[in-house]
Scaffold this active site. Structure first.
Site, PDB file in Angstrom:
ATOM      1  N   ASN A 109       0.699  -1.002  -0.439  1.00  0.00           N
ATOM      2  CA  ASN A 109      -0.331   0.166   0.100  1.00  0.00           C
ATOM      3  C   ASN A 109       0.550   1.406   0.311  1.00  0.00           C
ATOM      4  OD1 ASN A 109      -1.677  -2.218   2.023  1.00  0.00           O
ATOM      5  ND2 ASN A 109      -2.772  -1.335   0.739  1.00  0.00           N
ATOM      6  N   ASP A 151      -6.421  -3.821  -2.019  1.00  0.00           N
ATOM      7  CA  ASP A 151      -5.950  -2.552  -2.822  1.00  0.00           C
ATOM      8  C   ASP A 151      -4.968  -2.127  -2.721  1.00  0.00           C
ATOM      9  OD1 ASP A 151      -7.147   0.445  -3.106  1.00  0.00           O
ATOM     10  OD2 ASP A 151      -8.032   0.199  -0.752  1.00  0.00           O
ATOM     11  N   ILE A 205       1.109   6.846  -0.562  1.00  0.00           N
ATOM     12  CA  ILE A 205       0.699   5.724   0.774  1.00  0.00           C
ATOM     13  C   ILE A 205      -1.428   5.544  -0.467  1.00  0.00           C
ATOM     14  CG2 ILE A 205      -0.422   5.726   2.973  1.00  0.00           C
ATOM     15  CD1 ILE A 205       1.879   7.690   3.475  1.00  0.00           C
ATOM     16  N   CYS A 206      -1.741   4.563  -0.383  1.00  0.00           N
ATOM     17  CA  CYS A 206      -2.934   4.140  -0.540  1.00  0.00           C
ATOM     18  C   CYS A 206      -3.635   3.962   1.212  1.00  0.00           C
ATOM     19  CB  CYS A 206      -2.820   3.078  -1.490  1.00  0.00           C
ATOM     20  SG  CYS A 206      -4.869   2.762  -1.807  1.00  0.00           S
ATOM     21  N   LEU A 207      -4.691   4.584   1.315  1.00  0.00           N
ATOM     22  CA  LEU A 207      -4.985   4.463   2.393  1.00  0.00           C
ATOM     23  C   LEU A 207      -6.196   5.944   2.846  1.00  0.00           C
ATOM     24  CD1 LEU A 207      -4.734   3.456   5.965  1.00  0.00           C
ATOM     25  CD2 LEU A 207      -3.694   5.684   6.584  1.00  0.00           C
TER      26      LEU A 207
END
Length: 195
Positions: free
Chosen positions: A80, A121, A88-90
């Site tokens: 992520n 994801d 960042i994927c959050l």
């Protein structure tokens, strides 16, 4: 416009229990309150254990009603987090942000993300595929990156200081810059050369 008093209060609150929480925040190079550097301790029982990860934090004018912009400065091997840019994927850094959240909760969420990746994801598809198909290689690579980029050994640090001092930079400045970039010699040289 950034709510300066709220941010100052958040910084105090976050740094009050940094030994327990494993997260802290400082002004980035002593600059404005809208540019900060977060620090996260690698969670125990993960390939990131023992590492110290730096996060670039930029607060938009609409903060706290808009999410902070965060990205890893320290290179990290994680599904992520981009292995190239540190993006960042959050969800809470995007559409799930709420003004009730704080910079500390965002950093704690990043620390939790290190413990529990979400490969379905991903931010980095290559890392995510490796995580799903060959976990032992993923884990070994993540551990290697933690050793290489998130841990600064004192002997290695002294060698870096010596090398940069030999290039003509003042020792106190070299130590300060190396500390601000978590021992990354190339980033330190770039900063020293740019002023």
């Amino acid at each position: 416009m950034v709510d300066v008093s709220r941010v100052q209060k958040e910084l105090t609150e976050c740094n009050r229990d940094r030994e327990v929480s494993g997260v802290s925040i400082a002004l980035h190079d002593g600059s404005t309150i809208s540019h900060l550097t977060g620090t996260i301790a690698g969670p125990l029982g993960t390939p990131y254990e023992g590492g110290t990860f730096l996060i670039d934090i930029r607060l938009p004018g609409g903060y706290p009603f808009e999410p902070p912009k965060m990205q890893f400065i320290t290179k990290v091997w994680h599904p992520n987090i981009s292995s190239q840019s540190g993006a960042i994927c959050l969800d809470i850094l995007k559409d799930q942000w709420s003004p009730a959240l704080t910079l500390k909760t965002a950093l704690l969420s990043l620390q939790a993300l290190l413990s529990a990746p979400a490969p379905d994801d991903p931010q980095d598809a290559v890392v995510a595929q490796q995580y799903l198909r060959d976990y032992s290689t993923f884990s070994a690579t993540a551990r290697y990156w933690t050793e290489a980029f998130a841990k600064s050994t004192s002997t290695g640090m002294e060698e870096k200081v010596q090398k940069l001092v030999e290039m003509g930079f003042p020792e106190d400045m070299v130590r300060s810059v190396l500390k601000s970039v978590n021992g990354d010699e190339n980033m330190a040289l770039e900063k020293l050369c740019s002023g």
